[in-house]
Write a protein that holds these residues in place. Sequence first.
Motif, PDB file in Angstrom:
ATOM      1  N   ASN A  26      26.943  -1.381  75.787  1.00  0.00           N
ATOM      2  CA  ASN A  26      28.290  -1.685  75.313  1.00  0.00           C
ATOM      3  C   ASN A  26      28.546  -3.197  75.343  1.00  0.00           C
ATOM      4  O   ASN A  26      29.175  -3.746  74.431  1.00  0.00           O
ATOM      5  CB  ASN A  26      29.326  -0.969  76.178  1.00  0.00           C
ATOM      6  CG  ASN A  26      30.715  -1.061  75.587  1.00  0.00           C
ATOM      7  OD1 ASN A  26      30.992  -0.513  74.523  1.00  0.00           O
ATOM      8  ND2 ASN A  26      31.603  -1.767  76.272  1.00  0.00           N
ATOM      9  N   GLU A  27      28.028  -3.866  76.367  1.00  0.00           N
ATOM     10  CA  GLU A  27      28.142  -5.325  76.433  1.00  0.00           C
ATOM     11  C   GLU A  27      27.448  -5.973  75.243  1.00  0.00           C
ATOM     12  O   GLU A  27      27.990  -6.911  74.624  1.00  0.00           O
ATOM     13  CB  GLU A  27      27.517  -5.847  77.729  1.00  0.00           C
ATOM     14  CG  GLU A  27      27.481  -7.370  77.831  1.00  0.00           C
ATOM     15  CD  GLU A  27      26.536  -7.879  78.906  1.00  0.00           C
ATOM     16  OE1 GLU A  27      26.225  -9.092  78.891  1.00  0.00           O
ATOM     17  OE2 GLU A  27      26.079  -7.077  79.739  1.00  0.00           O
ATOM     18  N   GLN A 168      19.163  -0.610  67.995  1.00  0.00           N
ATOM     19  CA  GLN A 168      20.038   0.509  68.359  1.00  0.00           C
ATOM     20  C   GLN A 168      20.574   0.372  69.778  1.00  0.00           C
ATOM     21  O   GLN A 168      21.418   1.161  70.218  1.00  0.00           O
ATOM     22  CB  GLN A 168      19.276   1.820  68.172  1.00  0.00           C
ATOM     23  CG  GLN A 168      18.955   2.078  66.706  1.00  0.00           C
ATOM     24  CD  GLN A 168      17.921   3.160  66.483  1.00  0.00           C
ATOM     25  OE1 GLN A 168      17.950   4.193  67.136  1.00  0.00           O
ATOM     26  NE2 GLN A 168      17.009   2.929  65.539  1.00  0.00           N
ATOM     27  N   SER A 169      20.089  -0.655  70.490  1.00  0.00           N
ATOM     28  CA  SER A 169      20.683  -1.060  71.767  1.00  0.00           C
ATOM     29  C   SER A 169      21.481  -2.351  71.578  1.00  0.00           C
ATOM     30  O   SER A 169      22.025  -2.894  72.530  1.00  0.00           O
ATOM     31  CB  SER A 169      19.595  -1.267  72.823  1.00  0.00           C
ATOM     32  OG  SER A 169      18.940  -0.050  73.113  1.00  0.00           O
ATOM     33  N   PHE A 170      21.502  -2.856  70.334  1.00  0.00           N
ATOM     34  CA  PHE A 170      22.282  -4.022  69.929  1.00  0.00           C
ATOM     35  C   PHE A 170      21.836  -5.308  70.621  1.00  0.00           C
ATOM     36  O   PHE A 170      22.581  -6.274  70.701  1.00  0.00           O
ATOM     37  CB  PHE A 170      23.786  -3.759  70.133  1.00  0.00           C
ATOM     38  CG  PHE A 170      24.191  -2.447  69.533  1.00  0.00           C
ATOM     39  CD1 PHE A 170      24.250  -2.298  68.158  1.00  0.00           C
ATOM     40  CD2 PHE A 170      24.427  -1.345  70.338  1.00  0.00           C
ATOM     41  CE1 PHE A 170      24.552  -1.066  67.580  1.00  0.00           C
ATOM     42  CE2 PHE A 170      24.732  -0.116  69.783  1.00  0.00           C
ATOM     43  CZ  PHE A 170      24.794   0.025  68.407  1.00  0.00           C
ATOM     44  N   CYS A 171      20.601  -5.280  71.078  1.00  0.00           N
ATOM     45  CA  CYS A 171      19.966  -6.454  71.681  1.00  0.00           C
ATOM     46  C   CYS A 171      18.679  -6.689  70.908  1.00  0.00           C
ATOM     47  O   CYS A 171      17.610  -6.220  71.293  1.00  0.00           O
ATOM     48  CB  CYS A 171      19.688  -6.198  73.166  1.00  0.00           C
ATOM     49  SG  CYS A 171      18.992  -7.614  74.045  1.00  0.00           S
ATOM     50  N   GLU A 186      22.745 -17.335  71.801  1.00  0.00           N
ATOM     51  CA  GLU A 186      22.639 -17.821  73.176  1.00  0.00           C
ATOM     52  C   GLU A 186      22.546 -16.659  74.163  1.00  0.00           C
ATOM     53  O   GLU A 186      21.747 -16.688  75.106  1.00  0.00           O
ATOM     54  CB  GLU A 186      23.844 -18.708  73.523  1.00  0.00           C
ATOM     55  CG  GLU A 186      23.893 -20.014  72.768  1.00  0.00           C
ATOM     56  CD  GLU A 186      22.693 -20.898  73.068  1.00  0.00           C
ATOM     57  OE1 GLU A 186      22.249 -20.939  74.231  1.00  0.00           O
ATOM     58  OE2 GLU A 186      22.183 -21.550  72.130  1.00  0.00           O
ATOM     59  N   TRP A 187      23.359 -15.654  73.943  1.00  0.00           N
ATOM     60  CA  TRP A 187      23.341 -14.478  74.821  1.00  0.00           C
ATOM     61  C   TRP A 187      21.996 -13.767  74.740  1.00  0.00           C
ATOM     62  O   TRP A 187      21.404 -13.406  75.759  1.00  0.00           O
ATOM     63  CB  TRP A 187      24.475 -13.525  74.423  1.00  0.00           C
ATOM     64  CG  TRP A 187      24.454 -12.219  75.151  1.00  0.00           C
ATOM     65  CD1 TRP A 187      25.014 -11.953  76.372  1.00  0.00           C
ATOM     66  CD2 TRP A 187      23.823 -10.994  74.721  1.00  0.00           C
ATOM     67  NE1 TRP A 187      24.767 -10.635  76.727  1.00  0.00           N
ATOM     68  CE2 TRP A 187      24.037 -10.034  75.726  1.00  0.00           C
ATOM     69  CE3 TRP A 187      23.110 -10.636  73.580  1.00  0.00           C
ATOM     70  CZ2 TRP A 187      23.567  -8.731  75.636  1.00  0.00           C
ATOM     71  CZ3 TRP A 187      22.631  -9.334  73.481  1.00  0.00           C
ATOM     72  CH2 TRP A 187      22.854  -8.405  74.500  1.00  0.00           C
ATOM     73  N   ASP A 192      19.273  -9.299  79.409  1.00  0.00           N
ATOM     74  CA  ASP A 192      18.418  -8.316  80.066  1.00  0.00           C
ATOM     75  C   ASP A 192      17.908  -7.370  78.984  1.00  0.00           C
ATOM     76  O   ASP A 192      18.661  -6.584  78.421  1.00  0.00           O
ATOM     77  CB  ASP A 192      19.225  -7.548  81.114  1.00  0.00           C
ATOM     78  CG  ASP A 192      18.395  -6.478  81.826  1.00  0.00           C
ATOM     79  OD1 ASP A 192      17.180  -6.368  81.540  1.00  0.00           O
ATOM     80  OD2 ASP A 192      18.972  -5.745  82.655  1.00  0.00           O
ATOM     81  N   TYR A 193      16.607  -7.473  78.683  1.00  0.00           N
ATOM     82  CA  TYR A 193      16.043  -6.690  77.584  1.00  0.00           C
ATOM     83  C   TYR A 193      15.574  -5.306  78.029  1.00  0.00           C
ATOM     84  O   TYR A 193      15.151  -4.500  77.202  1.00  0.00           O
ATOM     85  CB  TYR A 193      14.871  -7.458  76.970  1.00  0.00           C
ATOM     86  CG  TYR A 193      14.759  -7.325  75.469  1.00  0.00           C
ATOM     87  CD1 TYR A 193      15.828  -7.638  74.648  1.00  0.00           C
ATOM     88  CD2 TYR A 193      13.584  -6.889  74.870  1.00  0.00           C
ATOM     89  CE1 TYR A 193      15.728  -7.529  73.269  1.00  0.00           C
ATOM     90  CE2 TYR A 193      13.467  -6.773  73.492  1.00  0.00           C
ATOM     91  CZ  TYR A 193      14.550  -7.097  72.697  1.00  0.00           C
ATOM     92  OH  TYR A 193      14.440  -6.977  71.338  1.00  0.00           O
TER      93      TYR A 193
END
Length: 380
Positions: A26-27, A168-171, A186-187, A192-193
């Motif tokens: 969610n973050e 799909q984890s938006f990272c 930057e984020w 945390d991958y």
Amino acid sequence: MITVADITEKAEQQTGLKANLDPKVNEALTTLVNAMQEAKLTERGWQSMGGTITGNLVNRLKVENHLAEHPELLDTPVTKPMFVFGLPRTGTTLLINLLNEDANRRCFLRWESLNSVPPPKADELLTDPRCVESQKMTEMSLKHAPHIAAIHYEDAHSPTECQFAMSQSFCAQFYDSMMAVPSYHEWFLNADYQPAFDYQKKLLQLLQSEAPGQWTLKNPWHPLYLNALKATYPDAQLVMTHRDPVDVVASACSLVKHVRRMFSEDVDLEYLGQQMLRTFHLMTERTLAYKKAHGWDAIYDVQYTDLMQDPIGEIQKLYQHFDTPFTEALAQSLDNYMGNNPKGKFGKHEYNLEEYGLTEAQIRSEFSDYCKTFNIPTRS
């Protein structure tokens, strides 16, 4: 403009499922959506990116629901997966396509990456109606954006990048390529991958339930998070490709430029150049740190020039390194693939550094240690 609530509501409506996301996921989603305000998207860009993000959440909800109904899948091992990575434009696509010719391998296919439920059957990977429909859309895109295909092209049934699972984890760097989103960039570089890899493994467990094989995957951006990768897959086989950084930077900038211009009419090319430089520097830095911690042979290295000159020979060397049988049948399949897919099949890709405020001397200086350490052939 869109909000997290908009995306969540649409995904829940499309699936009939509740989006109870892990706090870190969610973050990531919140960081991404908030950063979109920076991207100077056109109206079409907002619609397209909103649809893409919603589609990723839709697939995630379906995957999680399927696994909740079939929890035994989470007990199945993902054994000795091979990960191909390297700076973008270093031959990872050719290498994964060649490896895909081995019937014992299981690659992550473009169409199934975003339409994963129900898991496809082994004998229907190329004929599943979802694949057929996805290929129609791919061919339509080829007509409207042939310049993209000249740089990078995938059929619906082609091996695709891990980042279509990570997205799909938006990272995922996927979003950073499609839009200029500095705060997300930057984020992402320090995120945390692990949650993204945890989800990817679950997705692979689902997909291998009906179509097994040795997972053979690729994603140029994995050097950023090798420790998380290895924590998820302790017996992973790691392969890294290398190419003259002058060509890498220019080619990668060109690809991202063309992609971003599909969604924005205001693409800052000098920012793009600096962004690529910083990201690639981190990728090489973190790769070297990983090798120092785990041994030089922890990653098998492939030179782009060698792969271009003798692709079948390079595959044979790779197989020897990992003690994998290399058969005459595979050699023939590889030869057939190369004959059917000559370089430049979809057009010639032209690019130059100056467009991004960069010079060859600058790139040579920035990556001189990297080139020396890995003995990368350069033009000068």
